[in-house]
Design an enzyme around this catalytic site. Structure first.
Site, PDB file in Angstrom:
ATOM      1  N   ASP A   1     -11.175 -17.271  -9.338  1.00 30.31           N
ATOM      2  CA  ASP A   1     -12.004 -17.451  -8.148  1.00 30.31           C
ATOM      3  C   ASP A   1     -11.864 -16.186  -7.301  1.00 30.31           C
ATOM      4  O   ASP A   1     -10.802 -15.931  -6.725  1.00 30.31           O
ATOM      5  CB  ASP A   1     -11.533 -18.681  -7.372  1.00 30.31           C
ATOM      6  CG  ASP A   1     -12.412 -18.986  -6.158  1.00 30.31           C
ATOM      7  OD1 ASP A   1     -13.163 -18.091  -5.725  1.00 30.31           O
ATOM      8  OD2 ASP A   1     -12.326 -20.117  -5.637  1.00 30.31           O
ATOM      9  N   HIS A   2     -12.939 -15.415  -7.239  1.00 32.77           N
ATOM     10  CA  HIS A   2     -12.863 -14.105  -6.572  1.00 32.77           C
ATOM     11  C   HIS A   2     -12.608 -14.236  -5.073  1.00 32.77           C
ATOM     12  O   HIS A   2     -12.225 -13.256  -4.414  1.00 32.77           O
ATOM     13  CB  HIS A   2     -14.158 -13.321  -6.814  1.00 32.77           C
ATOM     14  CG  HIS A   2     -13.947 -11.839  -6.894  1.00 32.77           C
ATOM     15  ND1 HIS A   2     -13.036 -11.167  -6.117  1.00 32.77           N
ATOM     16  CD2 HIS A   2     -14.533 -10.896  -7.679  1.00 32.77           C
ATOM     17  CE1 HIS A   2     -13.075  -9.880  -6.390  1.00 32.77           C
ATOM     18  NE2 HIS A   2     -13.974  -9.682  -7.357  1.00 32.77           N
ATOM     19  N   ARG A   3     -12.810 -15.416  -4.507  1.00 20.87           N
ATOM     20  CA  ARG A   3     -12.519 -15.611  -3.092  1.00 20.87           C
ATOM     21  C   ARG A   3     -11.015 -15.599  -2.824  1.00 20.87           C
ATOM     22  O   ARG A   3     -10.582 -15.331  -1.694  1.00 20.87           O
ATOM     23  CB  ARG A   3     -13.119 -16.935  -2.605  1.00 20.87           C
ATOM     24  CG  ARG A   3     -14.638 -17.012  -2.708  1.00 20.87           C
ATOM     25  CD  ARG A   3     -15.139 -18.402  -2.424  1.00 20.87           C
ATOM     26  NE  ARG A   3     -14.610 -19.403  -3.354  1.00 20.87           N
ATOM     27  CZ  ARG A   3     -14.948 -20.685  -3.343  1.00 20.87           C
ATOM     28  NH1 ARG A   3     -15.823 -21.138  -2.430  1.00 20.87           N
ATOM     29  NH2 ARG A   3     -14.434 -21.522  -4.216  1.00 20.87           N
TER      30      ARG A   3
END
Length: 461
Positions: free
Chosen positions: A433-435
């Site tokens: 999850d790039h967040r």
């Protein structure tokens, strides 16, 4: 006073349940705590219990019906009590089939049918327990207390446990609610346990000792008990009603693959030393048998401990970093995928992880997991190597920040020190999850997992 029997929220994410089977008929006397029915939740098949004493006056739901949480299913009252105001115009349910044998009131109050074990799967499958009040069971904590760090393989030796030689007069033995729950979770056959409580009642200590001694039924019984899903070959098509777990899978995956900005990191690892360690341990006996997946789970857990920024959840307006490592493992069942959790996996030896993984997988396939056993994970591992899959990508289980997809181990020709040699290799892909996890962070974490996996002795010291 009449007691309403409603569809309860039997798991943290349950919105509706399907009534699998009524265990009581209209006119049956019940006491608070008696099991009334089996209900399929979004994760497992669980027991619906009575919340009052009296007689089953009316069944308002039929077996197979799905009902939202809070829906009235039945009414418990005294034989002469007026229940018209409660029942209203609701249509009565179809009565369940009369059982071949009617238990006595004492049997109903003091016993439960034990859950047999599932048959063993191939050892590389992503499979994978994880008071003393006699009369009242306490719920298991979602996150157990921290065990001490240990070294070595960590397989507990079997101790002698009291085993019943003679059956009780009615053919069953009385047991506390807690003992029944533990027996179900650990696959202990109650009929093989001698109770040490008042009047020969089976209590927690008896179940724990029996589990160590292996007082369990034959594994094949559970396989025969659970019929395979049947798809008819007749006609042009067949519609199969969604199970509660399949509905939840569809909803959760839609929540994941759509809004989560996901990127993928793929690597190939050397599995030669892991293969050698497995072979050496296997020579010591079945108690020391581990799978590649057990090694991966332990390696992931150690790396998460080293990289707390990956051991995290996306909370919408904040990122939550965990100080404890709870690794979920994907288990395929006839009803769909479920992810039981190995808590504090970084602090457990591989042997304990292997034992818990096997036990949890059996409970998952038997639909007997409790909510405490499949919630609370901080990271997930999915392994399809046992199916001959070399490489795949897995969908993140929100709110987790990542999941590791593990392919099969197979011999490949590789170049080492300028020479072409054949080595055992394995491909993995991490979904991030790039967040929460940036590319460099994910890459460093994956390098740590690789270091532990390729040098498995680091996991046993």
């Amino acid at each position: 006073m009449a007691t309403k029997v409603v569809m309860e929220a039997l798991s943290p994410t349950m919105e509706e349940g399907r009534l699998v089977k009524w265990l009581k008929n209209e006119g049956d006397a019940v006491k608070s705590g008696d099991v009334l029915a089996e209900v399929e939740t979004d994760k497992a098949v669980m027991e619906l219990v009575a919340r009052g004493d009296g007689v089953i006056r009316k069944l308002l739901a039929s077996e197979g019906d799905s009902s939202a949480v809070g829906t009235l299913l039945a009414v418990i009252a005294t034989p002469d009590e007026d229940i018209e105001a409660i029942v209203g115009g609701a249509a009565p349910a179809k009565p369940p089939a009369t059982p071949e044998k009617t238990e006595t009131a004492e049997e109903q109050a003091g016993e439960a049918t034990p859950v047999p074990d599932k048959p063993d799967k191939p050892d590389d499958e992503a499979s994978a327990p994880p008071e003393e009040k006699v009369e009242k069971a306490q719920p298991a904590p979602a996150q157990p207390p921290l065990p001490p760090r240990g070294s070595g393989f960590g397989v507990a030796s079997a101790a002698a446990a009291p085993v019943a030689k003679d059956a009780a007069p009615e053919g069953r033995q009385r047991s506390s609610p807690l003992a029944r729950r533990l027996a179900s979770e650990q696959g202990v056959e109650l009929s093989q346990v001698r109770g040490s409580g008042p009047g020969g009642r089976i209590i927690r200590r008896d179940i724990e000792e029996a589990a160590k001694a292996g007082a369990r039924p034959a594994a094949a019984k559970e396989a025969a008990k659970a019929p395979p899903r049947f798809i008819s070959r007749e006609g042009d098509f067949q519609d199969i009603q969604l199970t509660q777990i399949r509905k939840t899978i569809a909803r959760r995956l839609t929540e994941s693959i759509g809004p989560i900005p996901t990127f993928y990191l793929t690597a190939e690892w050397d599995a030669e030393r892991a293969s050698e360690m497995r072979a050496q341990l296997k020579e010591l006996g079945d108690d020391y048998k581990i799978s590649f997946n057990d090694i991966v789970i332990k390696a992931v857990a150690q790396a998460l401990s080293d990289h707390p920024e990956v051991n995290a959840h996306w909370m919408g307006d904040r990122i939550r970093h965990f100080n404890r490592v709870h690794v979920a493992m994907a288990v395929a069942t006839d009803a769909g995928l479920i992810t039981p959790v190995i808590f504090d996996a970084d602090r457990k030896p591989i042997g304990q992880i292997a034992s818990e993984a096997k036990q949890l997988a059996g409970l998952a396939r038997a639909r007997k997991l409790t909510p405490e056993q499949y919630t609370g994970s901080t990271f997930s591992v999915s392994n399809l190597g046992m199916f001959g899959i070399e490489h795949f990508t897995a969908i993140i289980n929100p709110p987790e920040a990542g999941i590791l997809a593990v392919g099969g181990v197979e011999p490949k020709a590789v170049v080492i020190d300028g020479q072409v040699v054949v080595r055992q290799r394995m491909r993995v892909t991490m979904s991030c999850d790039h967040r929460v996890v940036d590319g460099a962070v994910g890459a460093k974490f994956l390098l740590s997992v690789k270091r532990y996996f390729e040098n498995p002795l680091l996991l046993v010291i």
